[in-house]
Design an enzyme around this catalytic site. Sequence first.
Site, mmCIF file in Angstrom:
data_model
loop_
_atom_site.group_PDB
_atom_site.id
_atom_site.type_symbol
_atom_site.label_atom_id
_atom_site.label_comp_id
_atom_site.label_asym_id
_atom_site.label_seq_id
_atom_site.Cartn_x
_atom_site.Cartn_y
_atom_site.Cartn_z
ATOM 1 N N ASP A 288 0.866 -1.174 0.000
ATOM 2 C CA ASP A 288 0.000 0.000 0.000
ATOM 3 C C ASP A 288 0.911 1.234 0.000
ATOM 4 O OD1 ASP A 288 -2.142 1.725 0.007
ATOM 5 O OD2 ASP A 288 -3.252 0.653 1.552
HETATM 6 C C1 NOJ Z 1 -3.979 3.931 0.128
HETATM 7 C C2 NOJ Z 1 -5.168 3.021 0.146
HETATM 8 O O1 NOJ Z 1 -5.186 2.264 1.342
HETATM 9 C C3 NOJ Z 1 -5.244 2.073 -1.028
HETATM 10 O O2 NOJ Z 1 -6.487 1.431 -1.001
HETATM 11 C C4 NOJ Z 1 -5.034 2.801 -2.316
HETATM 12 O O3 NOJ Z 1 -5.125 1.919 -3.397
HETATM 13 C C5 NOJ Z 1 -3.677 3.488 -2.265
HETATM 14 N N1 NOJ Z 1 -3.667 4.447 -1.182
HETATM 15 C C6 NOJ Z 1 -3.328 4.176 -3.565
HETATM 16 O O4 NOJ Z 1 -4.079 5.301 -3.745
#
Ligand code: NOJ
Length: 764
Positions: A288
């Site tokens: 993530d």
């Molecule tokens: C953080 C989020 O938890 C995730 O779901 C997302 O895909 C990423 N940021 C990228 O934006």
Amino acid sequence: MKRSGLILLMGAMMILSACQKKNTATEDAQMRAFVDQLMSQMTLEEKLGQLNLPVGGDIVTGGVHSSLSVEAIRQGKVGGLFNLKGAAAIRDVQRIAVEESRMGIPLLFGMDVIHGYETIFPLPLALSCSWDTEAVERSAQIAAREATADGICWTFSPMVDICHDGRWGRISEGSGEDPYLGSRMAEAMVRGYQGASLADSATMMACVKHFALYGAVEAGREYNNVYPDDYHAFNEYMQPYKAAVDAGAGSVMAAFNTVHGVPSMGNSWLLNDLLREQWGFMGFVVSDYTSVRHMEENGVCTSLEEGAIQCLEAGLDMDMVSDGFVALAPAVREGRCSMQAVDAACRRILEAKYKLGLFDDPYRYCDPLRREAVILSDEHRAEARRIAGECMVLLKNEDDLLPMQKKGTIALIGPLADARNNMAGTWSVAAVHDRYKTVKEGLEDALQGTGARLLYAKGSNVLYDARQEAIATIFGHDIRDSRSAEAMRQEALSIARKADVIIAAMGEASEMSGECASRVNIEMPDAQHDLLQELAKLGKPIVLVHFAGRPTVLNWETEHLPAILESWFCGSECADAIADVLFGEVNPSGKLTVQLPRHVGQYPFSYRQMRTSRPNEGGEFIKYITCYADVSSKPLYPFGYGLSYTTFEYTNFYLTDTIMPLDGSVEAHVTVTNTGSRTGSEIVQLYIGDLVARGVRPYKELRGFERINLAAGESREVVFTLDADRMSYYEPEHLNWTLEPGDVAVMVGANSRDTQMRLLHVVQ
Ligand code: NOJ
């Protein structure tokens, strides 16, 4: 090796198979041979570059923002970019990778295409309330068609985290609280995004997230820790991830949280043992946002490099924005990080690019003509409107106030009634808000030429506190009104006095749910609550059109208002869909996939309540029996609940046998009749209660559902086959999917509360 070299290599591979690729084994062998060839020519730095995913657009969700460096792309230090929007921009960047880097390897372009691209579908939580897997698949297919026409080949969706806590803002992004339903939704989304083949340029690679258990964050607080033990993890949370993997999802995103005390992105048990070895996942795992850096924040290492090594060795393949993997060359050379781990990760990413056809044509997702024809097409918008109509849940409809007739004077009141930027809902990265209607415009269009009069007043801001409102709205400044609360209220009351009926468009603003939108107050926002109370004093019928991205507490509203439509955030076509439902063009059929609580203090809270000592069936206070002293432990609206403009009756429920051997099967039959005067859709639900098992089981858990459409007076027999697979659970000792002998309560009904039961004896 520049593009010309790559083409030669592809050519050689094609000669290897002069005829069409015949089967998966051959295709896999060809892919492996191609990737072997490629990797044999790559330097260590270039391999590490493939593992690097910086942000490409101006959308950031964390503190760190790695800059899009053209030079880094030229040097082969970037494997993909995300949230860069637009076929032309993507083509430009792709050209640099393909023509100006030594190896000419194309980039992956990913984006958070969560519930549609420019045509926006209902939030995933709302989508799941349709219980319509075909509609969900179709929404993902359309999202893929649009996103791939604009350069994107990879989406960070589906989010399949099961959640029992309405305080967590991200409950909006998943399919609610039930693992069975969540699994069916997860599969449908993967099928929709990826289609029959990733080689089709109108499909994109799915990314299942957040692996694992993110929906269990303690106290519903974003980025917090999770504590389900393995028994509960497997029985309540893991199934949708596995279902998505089994459906062929090409990638998985590791969660921010720890599992067994180890951060997910650096958790070898999770990524290597469970995901790859046990579940047979063949794709790649991405971190993530900035989470490789979080290894240090979690205190499991003392430097970015150390954290990056742990993640890579644990089976993480791609580093989103941390710039940790890309800097690992010295560690590999000095033997602190294995070349094997680098090679494995690089191979998986190159294989994904191969499957997506990027080596055949790196610009296959960047055709400007396709963009024009496909994005926000009439066909897509019509589908989004139809699906939005299926997702809204009618919670209350006293004296058949709904559907409304198109006559008389209607007062539309509320800060969300004419708030354009609010319509799409959270996580609509590609939204073009000015192309979407407001509720007011939707109603005006629906009433055009009917003689009915629509009056409008905003009535209040979303919240009294301007700072809180800015947090709650995507572009807070253009929704906030500078008039005093009293002036706005008086205006609304004077308009409401002239009306025969009031429609109140109120609730959460779009950013009150979604990422980092945890809240302990999940009641109607203060300014709107006060306004609603004043409106109710007028004694006119009020229909509450309720916006929300999470389950909310609607006690006062339920007690004082005759009609409540849970409209969630239903996307770009939400306004028209609301009008369709309010005026009866569409008969509501959505049912809750999260129960609505009576009090935030009930969380964590699920209809899948496990058996406890000292059970309390009624949920009211009884001394020394499980309960609260000050509130019922039952929900206000149960899981699976939703009304229609017609009524349904369940009769003739029987099992074809009352005894089932473990390796046998039995059918459950029930006849459902539309007893009202309109055509309508009903979601017939099958629950089981495993009465005797080694592990403690829920009193009731969903194990089947069917959505049927019945004309007035029509009946249909719905049949569910019961067998070991449908009724099993992960037993507590070895976590094997098992059914044990003993009695099982088999229940059918229109929601999780109102069920009929027959007993099934499961025998050896
Ligand atoms: C953080 C989020 O938890 C995730 O779901 C997302 O895909 C990423 N940021 C990228 O934006």
